[in-house]
Design a protein around this motif. Sequence first.
Motif, mmCIF file in Angstrom:
data_model
loop_
_atom_site.group_PDB
_atom_site.id
_atom_site.type_symbol
_atom_site.label_atom_id
_atom_site.label_comp_id
_atom_site.label_asym_id
_atom_site.label_seq_id
_atom_site.Cartn_x
_atom_site.Cartn_y
_atom_site.Cartn_z
ATOM 1 N N ASP A 207 2.909 -3.805 -6.802
ATOM 2 C CA ASP A 207 1.653 -3.046 -6.774
ATOM 3 C C ASP A 207 0.849 -3.225 -5.485
ATOM 4 N N VAL A 208 1.437 -3.795 -4.432
ATOM 5 C CA VAL A 208 0.751 -3.854 -3.139
ATOM 6 C C VAL A 208 0.861 -2.479 -2.484
ATOM 7 N N ARG A 209 -0.282 -1.904 -2.135
ATOM 8 C CA ARG A 209 -0.284 -0.547 -1.590
ATOM 9 C C ARG A 209 0.288 -0.495 -0.176
ATOM 10 N N VAL A 333 4.627 4.815 -7.222
ATOM 11 C CA VAL A 333 3.207 5.184 -7.128
ATOM 12 C C VAL A 333 2.432 4.475 -8.228
ATOM 13 N N ASP A 334 1.159 4.182 -7.936
ATOM 14 C CA ASP A 334 0.321 3.539 -8.950
ATOM 15 C C ASP A 334 -0.434 4.592 -9.762
ATOM 16 N N LEU A 339 1.061 5.263 -2.958
ATOM 17 C CA LEU A 339 2.356 4.602 -2.844
ATOM 18 C C LEU A 339 2.161 3.092 -2.845
ATOM 19 N N VAL A 340 2.954 2.392 -3.658
ATOM 20 C CA VAL A 340 2.882 0.935 -3.754
ATOM 21 C C VAL A 340 4.302 0.370 -3.746
ATOM 22 N N ALA A 341 4.399 -0.916 -3.456
ATOM 23 C CA ALA A 341 5.688 -1.602 -3.499
ATOM 24 C C ALA A 341 6.000 -2.013 -4.937
ATOM 25 N N GLN A 342 7.270 -1.972 -5.292
ATOM 26 C CA GLN A 342 7.695 -2.474 -6.595
ATOM 27 C C GLN A 342 7.880 -3.992 -6.569
#
Length: 357
Positions: A207-209, A333-334, A339-342
């Motif tokens: 969840d880091v954008r 995507v959150d 866009l976020v990292a998984q």
Amino acid sequence: MNLEKRMRDNMGDHSHGSPDDSGTVAKAGTGTLDKFQDPGLPPHRKRLADTDPHAEKRAERQVALLFIISIIGTLSFFIAYFVLGRPENISEIRVQNAMLGLGTTFAMLGIGIGIVHWAKTLMPDHEISEMRHEITPEADRKDAEEIINQVIEETGIKRRPLIRNTLIGAIALAPIPAIFMFRDLDRTGKNAGEMVEQLRHTMWDKDVRLTRDPSGTPIKPSDVQIGSVFHVIPEGLDEAEDVLNEKAKAVVLLMRLDPDKMHISEGREDWHYQGIVAYSKICTHVGCPVALYEQQTHHLLCPCHQSTFDLTRECKVIFGPAGRALPQLPITVDSNGFLVAQSDFHEPVGPSYWERG
């Protein structure tokens, strides 16, 4: 008639002659050519240092000064390498790099220019010519010894202690920076496991954008068009304790492809979002930033050594010295549509010259 007769007398009467007997055509073999005379060596012109003792001393001091400059350059390298240690901001990095470069430059130039100036102003400059002749092995050895002794004598190093001592100091110190640098390379090999562990973990996490570099603006899928490229950093990078090192590990390239052109391996089916993919920007050869994207071929190019990665095949190497594909960052995507990292990268980023056990 008298005028015509006088002209024939002066020029020779060739009115009835042929090329063979008229004398107007030169024929080979009818005369001898004089050999070129050996002009010998040009007269020797004495230099100012050969006739003026003060000029000789001045030249000696100049040579010694150049060797001292070499010593100072080497010491500057030591100060930058050891005293400054690990710089913490870009200004300190620039100062350290400048001192390392200038120190090495003056260390090498001081020795080189000093030796050239020594040869031009103080060493004998008489020209000689010697006939070539057969030399027996024993005579060859003796001649070699005589040549070496003659060279030492002509340099004047025995009677010029100032030059001798500064030259010895400069030559003794000059290789030491290289020794320490090679030692650090060996240390990197011994601590490969620790180095890999450091590169295995970056600021990317669940969840880091993904944000634009350097503005830090979050990115939505609609912002990314086919053919565009985004240089991406993790959100919150500016708040990291070691910003430069964290950015060097976490910087990412974000691009969009036609999903039909993507060759996705098993287990990575959900690592992209509608054709939007993210890959480490750090080349797996020696760590240069991969920054060139060919839109038509979908190739990523490293400008340092031309390693080329195929974006449609998960950035596998198709040309150049890189040993493995660029690590892929799984993204999604959150709830707000950004866009976020998984997760973090699933493998260490950066060069592959150490063992990755």
